[in-house]
Design a protein around this motif. Structure first.
Motif, PDB file in Angstrom:
ATOM      1  N   GLY A 118    -120.111   9.102 -42.717  1.00 24.65           N
ATOM      2  CA  GLY A 118    -119.651   9.261 -41.221  1.00 24.65           C
ATOM      3  C   GLY A 118    -118.531  10.049 -40.857  1.00 24.65           C
ATOM      4  N   VAL A 119    -118.033  10.828 -41.934  1.00 23.67           N
ATOM      5  CA  VAL A 119    -116.841  11.520 -41.642  1.00 23.67           C
ATOM      6  C   VAL A 119    -117.120  13.051 -41.929  1.00 23.67           C
ATOM      7  CG1 VAL A 119    -114.436  12.223 -42.374  1.00 23.67           C
ATOM      8  CG2 VAL A 119    -115.259   9.877 -42.541  1.00 23.67           C
ATOM      9  N   ASP A 120    -116.855  13.934 -40.757  1.00 20.51           N
ATOM     10  CA  ASP A 120    -117.080  15.355 -41.015  1.00 20.51           C
ATOM     11  C   ASP A 120    -115.994  15.834 -41.646  1.00 20.51           C
ATOM     12  OD1 ASP A 120    -119.135  15.011 -39.147  1.00 20.51           O
ATOM     13  OD2 ASP A 120    -117.922  15.216 -37.305  1.00 20.51           O
ATOM     14  N   SER A 121    -116.342  16.895 -42.683  1.00 18.28           N
ATOM     15  CA  SER A 121    -115.192  17.526 -43.405  1.00 18.28           C
ATOM     16  C   SER A 121    -115.582  18.937 -43.732  1.00 18.28           C
ATOM     17  CB  SER A 121    -114.662  16.725 -44.720  1.00 18.28           C
ATOM     18  OG  SER A 121    -116.108  16.666 -45.605  1.00 18.28           O
ATOM     19  N   CYS A 122    -114.583  19.743 -44.109  1.00 14.66           N
ATOM     20  CA  CYS A 122    -114.689  20.898 -44.534  1.00 14.66           C
ATOM     21  C   CYS A 122    -113.996  21.177 -45.888  1.00 14.66           C
ATOM     22  CB  CYS A 122    -114.174  21.986 -43.699  1.00 14.66           C
ATOM     23  SG  CYS A 122    -115.164  22.219 -42.008  1.00 14.66           S
ATOM     24  N   SER A 123    -114.326  21.830 -46.961  1.00 14.94           N
ATOM     25  CA  SER A 123    -113.588  22.083 -48.079  1.00 14.94           C
ATOM     26  C   SER A 123    -113.803  23.515 -48.590  1.00 14.94           C
ATOM     27  CB  SER A 123    -114.305  21.038 -49.186  1.00 14.94           C
ATOM     28  OG  SER A 123    -115.421  21.472 -49.463  1.00 14.94           O
ATOM     29  N   ALA A 124    -112.884  23.850 -49.355  1.00 16.46           N
ATOM     30  CA  ALA A 124    -112.724  25.040 -50.268  1.00 16.46           C
ATOM     31  C   ALA A 124    -112.215  24.994 -51.602  1.00 16.46           C
ATOM     32  CB  ALA A 124    -111.940  26.035 -49.395  1.00 16.46           C
ATOM     33  N   VAL A 125    -112.482  25.984 -52.490  1.00 15.72           N
ATOM     34  CA  VAL A 125    -111.768  25.932 -53.834  1.00 15.72           C
ATOM     35  C   VAL A 125    -111.082  27.209 -53.979  1.00 15.72           C
ATOM     36  CG1 VAL A 125    -112.352  26.341 -56.012  1.00 15.72           C
ATOM     37  CG2 VAL A 125    -113.806  24.920 -54.918  1.00 15.72           C
ATOM     38  N   ASP A 126    -109.714  26.950 -53.872  1.00 21.03           N
ATOM     39  CA  ASP A 126    -108.710  28.335 -53.868  1.00 21.03           C
ATOM     40  C   ASP A 126    -108.998  29.270 -52.831  1.00 21.03           C
ATOM     41  OD1 ASP A 126    -107.647  27.118 -56.399  1.00 21.03           O
ATOM     42  OD2 ASP A 126    -109.061  28.185 -57.530  1.00 21.03           O
ATOM     43  N   GLY A 127    -109.307  28.802 -51.654  1.00 21.89           N
ATOM     44  CA  GLY A 127    -109.684  29.698 -50.688  1.00 21.89           C
ATOM     45  C   GLY A 127    -110.924  30.298 -50.587  1.00 21.89           C
ATOM     46  N   ALA A 128    -111.908  29.815 -51.231  1.00 26.11           N
ATOM     47  CA  ALA A 128    -113.101  30.515 -51.372  1.00 26.11           C
ATOM     48  C   ALA A 128    -114.085  29.459 -51.352  1.00 26.11           C
ATOM     49  CB  ALA A 128    -113.461  31.442 -52.526  1.00 26.11           C
ATOM     50  N   ASP A 129    -115.464  29.754 -51.398  1.00 25.28           N
ATOM     51  CA  ASP A 129    -116.392  28.726 -51.352  1.00 25.28           C
ATOM     52  C   ASP A 129    -116.448  27.699 -50.339  1.00 25.28           C
ATOM     53  OD1 ASP A 129    -118.769  27.524 -52.452  1.00 25.28           O
ATOM     54  OD2 ASP A 129    -117.701  26.063 -53.705  1.00 25.28           O
ATOM     55  N   HIS A 130    -116.250  28.090 -49.284  1.00 29.59           N
ATOM     56  CA  HIS A 130    -115.948  27.098 -47.946  1.00 29.59           C
ATOM     57  C   HIS A 130    -117.406  26.484 -47.704  1.00 29.59           C
ATOM     58  CE1 HIS A 130    -112.580  29.908 -47.517  1.00 29.59           C
ATOM     59  NE2 HIS A 130    -112.113  28.635 -46.804  1.00 29.59           N
ATOM     60  N   ARG A 131    -117.386  25.058 -47.419  1.00 23.46           N
ATOM     61  CA  ARG A 131    -118.447  24.120 -47.301  1.00 23.46           C
ATOM     62  C   ARG A 131    -118.086  23.147 -46.066  1.00 23.46           C
ATOM     63  NH1 ARG A 131    -119.928  21.262 -52.595  1.00 23.46           N
ATOM     64  NH2 ARG A 131    -119.674  23.607 -53.326  1.00 23.46           N
ATOM     65  N   CYS A 132    -118.587  22.766 -45.250  1.00 26.55           N
ATOM     66  CA  CYS A 132    -118.598  21.921 -44.408  1.00 26.55           C
ATOM     67  C   CYS A 132    -119.877  20.971 -44.283  1.00 26.55           C
ATOM     68  CB  CYS A 132    -118.374  22.384 -42.637  1.00 26.55           C
ATOM     69  SG  CYS A 132    -116.813  23.207 -42.532  1.00 26.55           S
ATOM     70  N   VAL A 133    -119.686  19.719 -44.029  1.00 28.04           N
ATOM     71  CA  VAL A 133    -120.553  18.722 -43.839  1.00 28.04           C
ATOM     72  C   VAL A 133    -120.344  18.088 -42.523  1.00 28.04           C
ATOM     73  CG1 VAL A 133    -121.590  16.549 -44.856  1.00 28.04           C
ATOM     74  CG2 VAL A 133    -120.979  18.393 -46.447  1.00 28.04           C
TER      75      VAL A 133
END
Length: 144
Positions: A118-133
């Motif tokens: 139920g938590v919206d989040s975004c992530s990245a690896v070393d400033g790349a490969d951005h992904r949001c759920v």
């Protein structure tokens, strides 16, 4: 002394009786009027862009908590995810909702309590490969 015990027992018994019966719930008729909307704030564009990309690319899946909550998880990547991740930076710092997990840096729209359900989040690896759920509360109809 005996009289005091009797009064105490009667008072306790009366309390238990009152608790057992409780107050009748007030039944309120549902209000079927459509919700009044307001102009969306600027951050709504982040959600809309992410949801649109996820829907167009078919990047959505089902999640359930086992207790009756049914969600659709929409995952966006690339430019919409990077924009969302970057915008979350100051917010996550303010509410302490940034964390690292499995080599990814996460920023969430709400502080994680127990898990990411139920938590919206975004992530990245070393400033790349951005992904949001982004999560959408779908309800029981989802599984019909």
């Amino acid at each position: 002394m005996r009289h005091t015990r009797l009064l105490a027992a009667l008072a306790l018994g009366g309390s238990l009786t009152a608790c057992a019966h409780g107050v009748e719930p007030v039944i309120i008729a549902p209000d079927y009027a459509p919700l009044a909307g307001q102009p969306a704030p600027a951050n709504a564009r982040l959600y809309a862009d992410c949801l649109a990309q996820a829907a167009t690319s078919g990047a959505f899946r089902r999640a359930a908590d086992g207790g009756g909550e049914e969600l659709i998880l929409f995952t966006c990547t690339g430019a919409p995810a990077r924009a969302f991740f970057d915008a979350l930076g100051p917010w996550s710092a303010r509410i302490d909702s940034a964390f690292d997990h499995d080599g990814r840096t996460y920023r969430s729209t709400a502080k994680v309590q127990a898990n990411l359900f139920g938590v919206d989040s975004c992530s990245a690896v070393d400033g790349a490969d951005h992904r949001c759920v982004l999560t959408f509360n779908a309800g029981d109809f989802l599984d019909q």
